[in-house]
Design a protein around this motif. Structure first.
Motif, PDB file in Angstrom:
ATOM      1  N   LEU A  67       0.801  -1.226   0.000  1.00  0.00           N
ATOM      2  CA  LEU A  67       0.000   0.000   0.000  1.00  0.00           C
ATOM      3  C   LEU A  67       0.832   1.273   0.000  1.00  0.00           C
ATOM      4  CD1 LEU A  67      -2.739  -1.002   2.627  1.00  0.00           C
ATOM      5  CD2 LEU A  67      -2.775  -1.315   0.148  1.00  0.00           C
ATOM      6  N   GLY A  68       2.082   1.181   0.485  1.00  0.00           N
ATOM      7  CA  GLY A  68       2.870   2.397   0.658  1.00  0.00           C
ATOM      8  C   GLY A  68       3.406   2.988  -0.622  1.00  0.00           C
ATOM      9  N   THR A  69       3.610   2.163  -1.648  1.00  0.00           N
ATOM     10  CA  THR A  69       4.192   2.659  -2.892  1.00  0.00           C
ATOM     11  C   THR A  69       3.318   3.732  -3.520  1.00  0.00           C
ATOM     12  OG1 THR A  69       5.180   0.486  -3.279  1.00  0.00           O
ATOM     13  CG2 THR A  69       5.055   1.994  -5.152  1.00  0.00           C
ATOM     14  N   ARG A  70       2.008   3.502  -3.529  1.00  0.00           N
ATOM     15  CA  ARG A  70       1.090   4.455  -4.154  1.00  0.00           C
ATOM     16  C   ARG A  70       0.702   5.603  -3.236  1.00  0.00           C
ATOM     17  NH1 ARG A  70      -3.478   0.710  -6.894  1.00  0.00           N
ATOM     18  NH2 ARG A  70      -4.495   2.764  -7.045  1.00  0.00           N
ATOM     19  N   SER A  71       1.009   5.491  -1.957  1.00  0.00           N
ATOM     20  CA  SER A  71       0.665   6.560  -1.020  1.00  0.00           C
ATOM     21  C   SER A  71       1.872   7.390  -0.608  1.00  0.00           C
ATOM     22  CB  SER A  71       0.013   5.962   0.234  1.00  0.00           C
ATOM     23  OG  SER A  71       0.898   5.079   0.890  1.00  0.00           O
ATOM     24  N   GLY A  72       3.063   6.985  -1.036  1.00  0.00           N
ATOM     25  CA  GLY A  72       4.258   7.733  -0.696  1.00  0.00           C
ATOM     26  C   GLY A  72       4.746   7.503   0.715  1.00  0.00           C
ATOM     27  N   VAL A  73       4.238   6.468   1.397  1.00  0.00           N
ATOM     28  CA  VAL A  73       4.645   6.151   2.767  1.00  0.00           C
ATOM     29  C   VAL A  73       5.747   5.103   2.713  1.00  0.00           C
ATOM     30  CG1 VAL A  73       3.917   5.245   4.996  1.00  0.00           C
ATOM     31  CG2 VAL A  73       2.359   6.682   3.657  1.00  0.00           C
ATOM     32  N   VAL A  74       6.854   5.369   3.389  1.00  0.00           N
ATOM     33  CA  VAL A  74       7.959   4.415   3.433  1.00  0.00           C
ATOM     34  C   VAL A  74       8.260   4.072   4.889  1.00  0.00           C
ATOM     35  CG1 VAL A  74       9.028   5.057   1.249  1.00  0.00           C
ATOM     36  CG2 VAL A  74       9.602   6.340   3.314  1.00  0.00           C
ATOM     37  N   MET A  75       8.683   2.836   5.093  1.00  0.00           N
ATOM     38  CA  MET A  75       9.062   2.369   6.424  1.00  0.00           C
ATOM     39  C   MET A  75      10.445   1.743   6.350  1.00  0.00           C
ATOM     40  SD  MET A  75       5.477   0.767   7.904  1.00  0.00           S
ATOM     41  CE  MET A  75       6.258   0.251   9.449  1.00  0.00           C
ATOM     42  N   LEU A  76      11.048   1.557   7.513  1.00  0.00           N
ATOM     43  CA  LEU A  76      12.402   1.014   7.558  1.00  0.00           C
ATOM     44  C   LEU A  76      12.465  -0.379   6.938  1.00  0.00           C
ATOM     45  CD1 LEU A  76      13.454   2.202  11.122  1.00  0.00           C
ATOM     46  CD2 LEU A  76      14.477   2.929   8.973  1.00  0.00           C
ATOM     47  N   THR A  77      11.418  -1.184   7.138  1.00  0.00           N
ATOM     48  CA  THR A  77      11.440  -2.536   6.593  1.00  0.00           C
ATOM     49  C   THR A  77      11.499  -2.520   5.067  1.00  0.00           C
ATOM     50  OG1 THR A  77       9.030  -2.510   6.801  1.00  0.00           O
ATOM     51  CG2 THR A  77      10.274  -3.656   8.505  1.00  0.00           C
ATOM     52  N   VAL A  78      10.777  -1.584   4.446  1.00  0.00           N
ATOM     53  CA  VAL A  78      10.806  -1.476   2.989  1.00  0.00           C
ATOM     54  C   VAL A  78      12.194  -1.044   2.533  1.00  0.00           C
ATOM     55  CG1 VAL A  78       9.798  -0.329   0.989  1.00  0.00           C
ATOM     56  CG2 VAL A  78       8.346  -0.963   2.917  1.00  0.00           C
ATOM     57  N   GLY A  79      12.816  -0.131   3.287  1.00  0.00           N
ATOM     58  CA  GLY A  79      14.175   0.285   2.956  1.00  0.00           C
ATOM     59  C   GLY A  79      15.169  -0.853   3.070  1.00  0.00           C
ATOM     60  N   ILE A  80      15.000  -1.691   4.088  1.00  0.00           N
ATOM     61  CA  ILE A  80      15.889  -2.844   4.254  1.00  0.00           C
ATOM     62  C   ILE A  80      15.740  -3.802   3.082  1.00  0.00           C
ATOM     63  CG2 ILE A  80      16.318  -4.898   5.671  1.00  0.00           C
ATOM     64  CD1 ILE A  80      15.498  -3.175   8.101  1.00  0.00           C
ATOM     65  N   GLU A  81      14.499  -4.062   2.680  1.00  0.00           N
ATOM     66  CA  GLU A  81      14.269  -4.981   1.578  1.00  0.00           C
ATOM     67  C   GLU A  81      14.906  -4.463   0.289  1.00  0.00           C
ATOM     68  OE1 GLU A  81      12.525  -6.723  -1.918  1.00  0.00           O
ATOM     69  OE2 GLU A  81      12.224  -4.643  -1.267  1.00  0.00           O
ATOM     70  N   LYS A  82      14.818  -3.172   0.055  1.00  0.00           N
ATOM     71  CA  LYS A  82      15.421  -2.612  -1.150  1.00  0.00           C
ATOM     72  C   LYS A  82      16.933  -2.746  -1.133  1.00  0.00           C
ATOM     73  CE  LYS A  82      11.793   0.726  -2.289  1.00  0.00           C
ATOM     74  NZ  LYS A  82      11.449   2.160  -2.464  1.00  0.00           N
ATOM     75  N   LYS A  83      17.544  -2.580   0.031  1.00  0.00           N
ATOM     76  CA  LYS A  83      18.996  -2.714   0.124  1.00  0.00           C
ATOM     77  C   LYS A  83      19.446  -4.152  -0.112  1.00  0.00           C
ATOM     78  CE  LYS A  83      19.862   1.291   3.079  1.00  0.00           C
ATOM     79  NZ  LYS A  83      20.671   1.993   2.061  1.00  0.00           N
ATOM     80  N   LEU A  84      18.563  -5.103   0.194  1.00  0.00           N
ATOM     81  CA  LEU A  84      18.912  -6.505  -0.005  1.00  0.00           C
ATOM     82  C   LEU A  84      18.479  -7.019  -1.370  1.00  0.00           C
ATOM     83  CD1 LEU A  84      17.954  -7.889   3.518  1.00  0.00           C
ATOM     84  CD2 LEU A  84      20.252  -7.628   2.601  1.00  0.00           C
ATOM     85  N   ALA A  85      17.536  -6.345  -2.011  1.00  0.00           N
ATOM     86  CA  ALA A  85      17.016  -6.823  -3.295  1.00  0.00           C
ATOM     87  C   ALA A  85      17.654  -6.123  -4.489  1.00  0.00           C
ATOM     88  CB  ALA A  85      15.498  -6.644  -3.340  1.00  0.00           C
ATOM     89  N   ASP A  86      17.953  -4.826  -4.344  1.00  0.00           N
ATOM     90  CA  ASP A  86      18.514  -4.069  -5.461  1.00  0.00           C
ATOM     91  C   ASP A  86      20.023  -4.289  -5.569  1.00  0.00           C
ATOM     92  OD1 ASP A  86      15.977  -3.131  -5.798  1.00  0.00           O
ATOM     93  OD2 ASP A  86      16.351  -1.160  -4.905  1.00  0.00           O
TER      94      ASP A  86
END
Length: 555
Positions: A217-236
């Motif tokens: 839900l956060g991608t379309r609402s512009g809301v980011v959380m630390l867990t999403v940031g962690i996943e991006k650091k491990l996936a990208d």
């Protein structure tokens, strides 16, 4: 088995389950090249982290959403738990079962179900002609969706506390002239405050480590959380293990601050039920008020269970999403496919249920011992045991998985659980240990300090007192926590994706892969099948819980 041996065994379990993975995460955060076997460049990963322009938004979003979820969970769970624990309700066990169902529904499935209902051209728009797309894709929407999955932690903490302590002391206050609200405020509320605080703390920590809902839900609402940031650091690419570990330490710091606040609010004001004997919950009569109370509970159950459950079930029998809610679009093909994939779906279901049962059993035993040593025995070093038992709640599943890989994928171990199903069991136990510790700890604080010493005076050993005195009294709270562990472990996604060995599938991995392949209907069919099987097991467990409570009350 004496107290010293119990202490050593519990500490060893906590070291293996929590301390060692956490240590390797810490080493990776400090030494960026630790995964390659080098200790050079200590702390060189801090500058890139603090220069990240997204860090303030991730930190603020995590705190705002977690605080909102904890507060809203208390607003919903406290009155529902009080109604269940203090009053006579029709079909009381049915309410327990109803509010267990959110734990059987993976958060990412719940988020997708709500998207299918509320988004533009969703089920609500097809039925009633309007949608709530703007509400859903907002910070408020994220808080609401997460709360509907998490509030049962407060409900069960409060209701089990009241069922264990009964209303004997409140009735004494009423006899001495106190009105019902005064008796509740001065007697009942202080007695359940440790359980309420423990439930809110678990709600807060569950919210800060949740990934599926903010990712959906956060991608379309512009809301980011630390867990999403962690996943991006491990996936990208390139993978940023030091950055992910640093963000994980930030989550740990947030959780420890919440733990410190809880201990300050409740640590010095433990309230007991004098004898510690659970009383039969005779339940006060609500009179005509039973109608609005039951209506309120049914409304919450409708939002938390019926709406996402129907969305999931309907999607599982729809041929295509674009076909809409029409009879021509109904098909059993998705369920037929589950049983036609050479046993993959049923094997995944069996694997998940087996791992969930083992996780509930192990965390229940370790949680009982840890809470007993901290609350009752008050051994030296109890603060470290308490902190170790809480820390996993602040660790995102993906970081626990990375920590376990860094720990066990090493050549110096003579035997390693890596690349076996045991690594999944370790990850589940690490993530879910706080549940039994906090629930059992809250129950132990109400038993008083006279029962076990009395048994010891009469010749009982520490183990005998634990087995014959403490365990029967805290069994309802322990089993309630183990049920939640079972429910969450049976649908755990992130560590399953990261750690599942070749040839091993869990339910969550199977569903996730169906979504990746665009088979939303088949994924929802599998989720519905899993929910039905889990409900059957929950009914059996609740029956055992009820018999245990009745035996304890009659004893």
């Amino acid at each position: 088995m004496n107290q010293r041996l119990i202490s050593l065994a519990t500490l060893a379990a906590l070291v293996v389950l929590v301390a060692l993975p956490l240590l390797f995460i810490l080493l990776q955060a400090i030494f960026p090249h630790f995964s390659a076997g080098s200790l050079q460049g200590a702390f060189s990963g801090m500058a890139p982290l603090f220069s990240d322009p997204q860090l303030p938004a991730m930190f603020g979003g995590t705190l705002h959403i977690a605080a909102g979820v904890a507060l809203l969970s208390a607003i919903i769970g406290l009155p529902l738990g009080v109604a269940r624990g203090l009053f006579t309700l029709p079909c009381p066990r049915l309410w327990d079962l109803l509010f267990l169902i959110p734990f059987l529904t993976p958060p990412y499935i719940a988020a997708l179900s709500w998207m299918l209902v509320l988004q533009t051209n969703g089920y609500l728009a097809q039925l009633l002609g309007f949608d709530l797309n703007a509400l859903l894709f907002s910070k408020t929407g994220i808080v609401l969706v997460m709360t509907l999955n998490i509030f049962p932690v407060v409900y069960f903490a409060v209701s089990r506390s009241l069922l264990a302590s009964g209303q004997r002391l409140a009735l004494v206050a009423r006899v001495h002239g106190a009105g019902p609200w005064r008796a509740f405020y001065h007697v009942t509320l202080p007695m359940l405050s440790p359980s309420l605080a423990a439930g809110m703390l678990l709600a807060f920590t569950l919210a800060i480590e949740e990934y599926g809902v903010p990712a959906a839900l956060g991608t379309r609402s512009g809301v980011v959380m630390l867990t999403v940031g962690i996943e991006k650091k491990l996936a990208d690419w390139p993978i940023d293990l030091p950055g992910a570990s640093m963000l994980s330490l930030t989550l740990i710091a947030i959780a420890l601050c919440a733990w410190w606040l809880q201990s300050k609010l409740t640590g010095g004001r433990d309230v007991t039920s004098v004898t510690g004997k659970p009383t039969a919950n005779s339940g006060a009569s609500l009179g005509v008020a039973v109608i609005p109370v039951v209506a309120a509970m049914a409304f919450i159950g409708f939002l938390a269970v019926v709406v996402p459950g129907l969305s999931m079930a309907v999607t599982g029998v729809m041929g295509t999403l674009s076909g809409g809610l029409t009879l021509e679009n109904v098909t059993p093909a998705h369920y037929a496919a589950l049983f036609a994939q050479q046993g993959d779906a049923l094997t995944a279901l069996g694997t998940s249920l087996s791992l969930a049962f083992a996780s509930a059993l192990l965390t229940g035993v370790v949680g009982l011992l840890a809470a007993w040593l901290v609350v009752v025995q008050r051994i030296r070093g109890r603060g470290a045991i308490d902190a170790l038992s809480l820390m996993p709640a602040a660790l995102p599943g993906i970081v626990v998985g990375v920590g376990l890989i860094l720990l066990w994928n090493r050549t110096f171990w003579p035997v390693s659980p890596y690349n076996t199903w045991v690594i999944l069991l370790l990850s589940y136990c690490c993530l879910l240990l706080p549940w039994p510790v906090r629930y059992i700890g809250s129950a132990l604080r109400q038993l008083g300090g006279n029962l076990e010493p009395a048994a010891r005076v009469h010749g009982a050993t520490a183990m005998q007192a634990l087995r014959f005195i403490v365990l029967p009294l805290v069994f309802p709270a322990m089993l309630a926590a183990m049920l939640m562990v079972f429910a969450i472990a049976s649908r755990e996604l992130v560590t399953s994706l990261l750690l599942a060995p070749a040839g091993t599938q869990t339910v969550a991995v199977f569903i996730w892969r169906q979504f990746e392949q665009g088979s939303v209907g088949q994924g929802m069919a599998m989720a519905t099948l899993t929910l039905v099987v889990g409900l059957g097991l929950m009914l059996s467990a609740l029956a055992i819980m009820q018999r245990g409570t009745e035996r304890a009350s009659a004893g």
